[in-house]
Scaffold this motif. Structure first.
Motif, PDB file in Angstrom:
ATOM      1  N   VAL A  40       0.644  -1.090   0.011  1.00  0.00           N
ATOM      2  CA  VAL A  40       0.144  -0.242  -0.270  1.00  0.00           C
ATOM      3  C   VAL A  40       0.514   1.119   0.189  1.00  0.00           C
ATOM      4  O   VAL A  40       1.835   1.089   1.512  1.00  0.00           O
ATOM      5  N   ARG A  41       0.261   1.463  -1.120  1.00  0.00           N
ATOM      6  CA  ARG A  41       1.306   3.580  -0.659  1.00  0.00           C
ATOM      7  C   ARG A  41       1.265   4.480  -0.135  1.00  0.00           C
ATOM      8  O   ARG A  41      -0.295   4.708  -0.167  1.00  0.00           O
ATOM      9  N   SER A  42       1.706   4.612   1.070  1.00  0.00           N
ATOM     10  CA  SER A  42       1.176   5.695   2.182  1.00  0.00           C
ATOM     11  C   SER A  42       1.213   7.441   1.688  1.00  0.00           C
ATOM     12  O   SER A  42       3.262   6.953   1.327  1.00  0.00           O
ATOM     13  N   GLN A  43       0.779   7.541   1.159  1.00  0.00           N
ATOM     14  CA  GLN A  43       0.577   8.933   0.780  1.00  0.00           C
ATOM     15  C   GLN A  43       0.378  10.548   2.544  1.00  0.00           C
ATOM     16  O   GLN A  43       1.055  11.369   1.694  1.00  0.00           O
ATOM     17  N   VAL A  44      -0.069   9.729   3.467  1.00  0.00           N
ATOM     18  CA  VAL A  44      -0.329  10.485   4.497  1.00  0.00           C
ATOM     19  C   VAL A  44       0.899  10.425   5.793  1.00  0.00           C
ATOM     20  O   VAL A  44       1.649  10.857   6.016  1.00  0.00           O
ATOM     21  N   HIS A  45       1.050   8.738   6.253  1.00  0.00           N
ATOM     22  CA  HIS A  45       1.147   8.991   7.401  1.00  0.00           C
ATOM     23  C   HIS A  45       2.918   8.295   6.966  1.00  0.00           C
ATOM     24  O   HIS A  45       3.510   8.521   8.530  1.00  0.00           O
ATOM     25  N   ARG A  46       3.283   8.143   5.972  1.00  0.00           N
ATOM     26  CA  ARG A  46       4.763   7.797   5.660  1.00  0.00           C
ATOM     27  C   ARG A  46       5.555   8.199   4.901  1.00  0.00           C
ATOM     28  O   ARG A  46       6.364   6.991   3.976  1.00  0.00           O
ATOM     29  N   GLY A  47       4.699   8.526   4.445  1.00  0.00           N
ATOM     30  CA  GLY A  47       5.180   9.249   2.367  1.00  0.00           C
ATOM     31  C   GLY A  47       4.075  10.665   2.552  1.00  0.00           C
ATOM     32  O   GLY A  47       3.070  10.831   3.073  1.00  0.00           O
ATOM     33  N   THR A  48       3.998  11.039   1.589  1.00  0.00           N
ATOM     34  CA  THR A  48       3.172  12.452   0.768  1.00  0.00           C
ATOM     35  C   THR A  48       3.035  12.193  -0.332  1.00  0.00           C
ATOM     36  O   THR A  48       3.516  11.001  -1.178  1.00  0.00           O
ATOM     37  N   PRO A  49       2.312  13.181  -1.363  1.00  0.00           N
ATOM     38  CA  PRO A  49       1.979  12.434  -2.802  1.00  0.00           C
ATOM     39  C   PRO A  49       2.727  12.227  -3.335  1.00  0.00           C
ATOM     40  O   PRO A  49       3.110  11.705  -4.291  1.00  0.00           O
ATOM     41  N   GLU A  50       3.779  13.324  -3.353  1.00  0.00           N
ATOM     42  CA  GLU A  50       4.798  13.696  -4.075  1.00  0.00           C
ATOM     43  C   GLU A  50       5.775  12.247  -4.393  1.00  0.00           C
ATOM     44  O   GLU A  50       6.708  12.360  -4.927  1.00  0.00           O
ATOM     45  N   ARG A  51       5.935  11.541  -2.807  1.00  0.00           N
ATOM     46  CA  ARG A  51       6.603  10.590  -2.208  1.00  0.00           C
ATOM     47  C   ARG A  51       6.690   9.808  -1.354  1.00  0.00           C
ATOM     48  O   ARG A  51       6.239   9.647  -0.354  1.00  0.00           O
ATOM     49  N   PRO A  52       5.308   8.858  -2.321  1.00  0.00           N
ATOM     50  CA  PRO A  52       4.913   8.150  -1.158  1.00  0.00           C
ATOM     51  C   PRO A  52       5.723   7.101  -0.791  1.00  0.00           C
ATOM     52  O   PRO A  52       6.407   6.826  -1.297  1.00  0.00           O
ATOM     53  N   GLY A  53       5.309   6.477   0.923  1.00  0.00           N
ATOM     54  CA  GLY A  53       6.279   5.469   1.031  1.00  0.00           C
ATOM     55  C   GLY A  53       5.356   4.118   1.126  1.00  0.00           C
ATOM     56  O   GLY A  53       4.322   4.172   0.325  1.00  0.00           O
ATOM     57  N   LEU A  54       5.879   3.308   1.785  1.00  0.00           N
ATOM     58  CA  LEU A  54       4.551   1.651   1.830  1.00  0.00           C
ATOM     59  C   LEU A  54       4.504   0.903   3.290  1.00  0.00           C
ATOM     60  O   LEU A  54       5.710   1.048   3.623  1.00  0.00           O
ATOM     61  N   VAL A  55       3.378   1.234   2.625  1.00  0.00           N
ATOM     62  CA  VAL A  55       2.565   0.471   4.137  1.00  0.00           C
ATOM     63  C   VAL A  55       2.405  -1.324   3.980  1.00  0.00           C
ATOM     64  O   VAL A  55       2.226  -1.007   3.107  1.00  0.00           O
ATOM     65  N   LEU A  56       1.887  -1.573   4.635  1.00  0.00           N
ATOM     66  CA  LEU A  56       1.545  -3.274   5.392  1.00  0.00           C
ATOM     67  C   LEU A  56      -0.370  -3.210   4.743  1.00  0.00           C
ATOM     68  O   LEU A  56      -1.136  -1.861   5.525  1.00  0.00           O
ATOM     69  N   GLY A  57      -0.106  -4.189   3.976  1.00  0.00           N
ATOM     70  CA  GLY A  57      -1.649  -4.469   3.163  1.00  0.00           C
ATOM     71  C   GLY A  57      -1.564  -6.019   3.572  1.00  0.00           C
ATOM     72  O   GLY A  57      -1.396  -6.499   3.623  1.00  0.00           O
TER      73      GLY A  57
END
Length: 186
Positions: A40-57
């Protein structure tokens, strides 16, 4: 499931160490046909819309060891409202009732949250190297994405749950973080 009948909730990530709701009992469990994945691309908690991170799913395939919580039936409305507010913020997950096997061998239905493969935040099945690339340097409102991975792995180890793919990702991140930084000449 609503009413006075107790029900089960299956946690595979932060719900295992921070459920946030009252429960009657907690037991190791396994879901079949689903696996824990940084998908899951994280755009809030562990990233931003410009630089998304990854979280579990929870994604399809394999099996997943986690924790099951038996919740009092009278708390159904309150607990489900809490879980929906926590898990369905961007609707990247779908709420499902899945069969799980408790450690003691009993099979029960449980509420859990499975990634929606059609959602724009779904990253798909990534190699460990691709996950490292996406995570390294991503920062969101809850902090660095690397911290999320290390914290998750630490909690899994405390619960005696091995996740070899996540361990490979963490090792790749440690190598990146330990590498000397190259500075531009000024």
């Amino acid at each position: 499931m609503e009413g006075t009948t107790d029900f089960w909730v299956f946690g595979y990530g932060s719900l295992m160490w921070r459920p946030g709701f009252d429960y009657l009992e907690r037991e190791p469990a396994r879901a079949f046909g689903l696996r824990r994945s940084l998908c899951v691309r994280s755009q809030v908690h562990r990233g931003t819309p410009e630089r998304p991170g990854l979280v579990l799913g929870l994604d399809r395939g394999g099996s997943c060891r986690g924790l099951a919580y038996r919740v009092r039936g009278n708390d159904h409305g309150k607990v489900m409202a809490y879980l929906r507010a926590r898990e369905l913020v961007t609707n990247v997950y779908t709420e499902r009732i899945v069969p799980i096997r408790l450690e003691r061998g009993e099979r029960v239905p449980a509420v859990t949250y499975v990634v929606d493969r059609m959602h724009g935040q779904y990253a798909g099945a990534l190699s460990a190297e691709a996950a490292v690339e996406a995570i390294h340097g991503a920062v969101g409102g809850s902090g660095p994405n690397e911290d999320y991975v290390f914290n998750t792995l630490e909690h899994l180890h405390v619960m005696r749950i091995r996740d070899r793919w996540l361990e490979q990702v963490a090792e790749g991140l440690r190598l990146r973080l330990d590498a000397p930084q190259v500075r531009a000449a000024s």
